[in-house]
Design a protein around this motif. Structure first.
Motif, mmCIF file in Angstrom:
data_model
loop_
_atom_site.group_PDB
_atom_site.id
_atom_site.type_symbol
_atom_site.label_atom_id
_atom_site.label_comp_id
_atom_site.label_asym_id
_atom_site.label_seq_id
_atom_site.Cartn_x
_atom_site.Cartn_y
_atom_site.Cartn_z
ATOM 1 N N LEU A 1 -0.041 -0.762 -4.821
ATOM 2 C CA LEU A 1 -0.950 0.360 -5.174
ATOM 3 C C LEU A 1 -0.011 1.304 -5.246
ATOM 4 O O LEU A 1 1.056 1.724 -4.672
ATOM 5 C CB LEU A 1 -1.728 0.749 -3.831
ATOM 6 N N VAL B 1 0.661 -6.956 4.359
ATOM 7 C CA VAL B 1 0.503 -5.590 3.902
ATOM 8 C C VAL B 1 2.149 -5.055 4.134
ATOM 9 O O VAL B 1 2.486 -5.259 5.030
ATOM 10 C CB VAL B 1 -0.327 -4.523 4.674
ATOM 11 N N LEU C 1 -6.543 -1.030 4.652
ATOM 12 C CA LEU C 1 -5.328 -1.709 4.783
ATOM 13 C C LEU C 1 -5.521 -2.550 5.888
ATOM 14 O O LEU C 1 -4.999 -3.809 6.099
ATOM 15 C CB LEU C 1 -4.098 -0.848 4.601
ATOM 16 N N GLY D 1 0.724 -1.169 0.068
ATOM 17 C CA GLY D 1 -0.020 -0.123 -0.090
ATOM 18 C C GLY D 1 1.011 1.441 -0.093
ATOM 19 O O GLY D 1 1.917 1.331 -0.664
#
Length: 231
Positions: A160, A114, A104, A90
């Motif tokens: 992302l 993550v 997240l 992320g």
């Protein structure tokens, strides 16, 4: 997937500020230096304009957009089978970027691993370090919060990428440091890359240069806007 890093413990400048440090940076891979300078100047001006578009939303507008993007992203990740044992990179929102930290945290609780990007060496590819809602973040340069050095280094399956601007070819206009492109160029296998952007930030083109690498799809508050078809 996970990996190890022997890189220095000294954090360098975060990628979001690189365009401000060297606003007239010229890519040495460009075929025509004059053309590259023109593109660099145009991009610098567009960054200022697009940052203004984001600022104009205000706190309430940015919160609404973040919620809408989060809902669309949740659906996309579910459709693509993101779940336990998947590594998703992320980002920590700055400068009015869509805030997806709540999602997240939700993904972490569902078993997704993550990670967040960190610049450890200037002009080198990003390192992705593991993050959980309990991670004690530390301050990097410009007071950007990042996971600590001892956090596990990971290779993401999905990544992302916040976009200042974007175009129909899935090319992303970022802050100008080239870190994301540099990272995608060496990651093998390459992660599925999802640009996170405002619908209003669409450009007719970013005038792609030799170093620019297109993302796999662009996601805005309106949903999936464009998807690459050549991968």
């Amino acid at each position: 997937m996970s990996g190890n890093s022997d890189r220095s413990r000294h954090f360098a400048s975060p990628p979001c500020m690189a365009g401000e440090v060297v606003p007239d940076y010229v890519d040495p891979l460009a075929v025509d230096p004059s053309q590259a300078r023109d593109v660099a100047r145009w991009r610098s001006a567009e960054r200022i304009r697009l940052a203004g578009v984001r600022d104009a939303l205000g706190q309430t507008g940015r919160a609404r957009v973040s919620e809408q993007i989060g809902a669309h992203l949740r659906a996309v990740l579910t459709e693509r089978g993101v779940g336990r044992d998947t590594v998703l990179a992320g980002y920590w929102p700055i400068k009015g970027e869509p805030d997806l930290r709540h999602l997240l945290s939700e993904l972490h609780r569902a078993g997704v691993t993550v990670a967040l990007p960190v610049v450890e060496i200037r002009e080198a590819p990003l390192i992705f370090r593991r993050w959980t809602p309990e991670t004690k973040m530390v301050r990097g340069d410009w007071n950007i919060l990042i996971p600590p050095f001892e956090a596990e280094a990971l290779n993401p399956d999905f990544s992302l990428a916040p976009c200042l601007g974007w175009d129909g070819g899935c090319f992303r206009l970022g802050w100008g440091g080239g870190y994301f492109d540099r990272t995608l160029a060496i990651l093998a296998p390459r992660p599925v890359t999802i640009g996170i952007a405002l619908s209003a930030a669409r450009l007719s083109t970013i005038y792609p240069q030799p170093h620019d690498i297109p993302l796999d799809l662009i996601l805005t508050e309106d949903g999936v806007t464009v998807t690459r078809t050549d991968r």
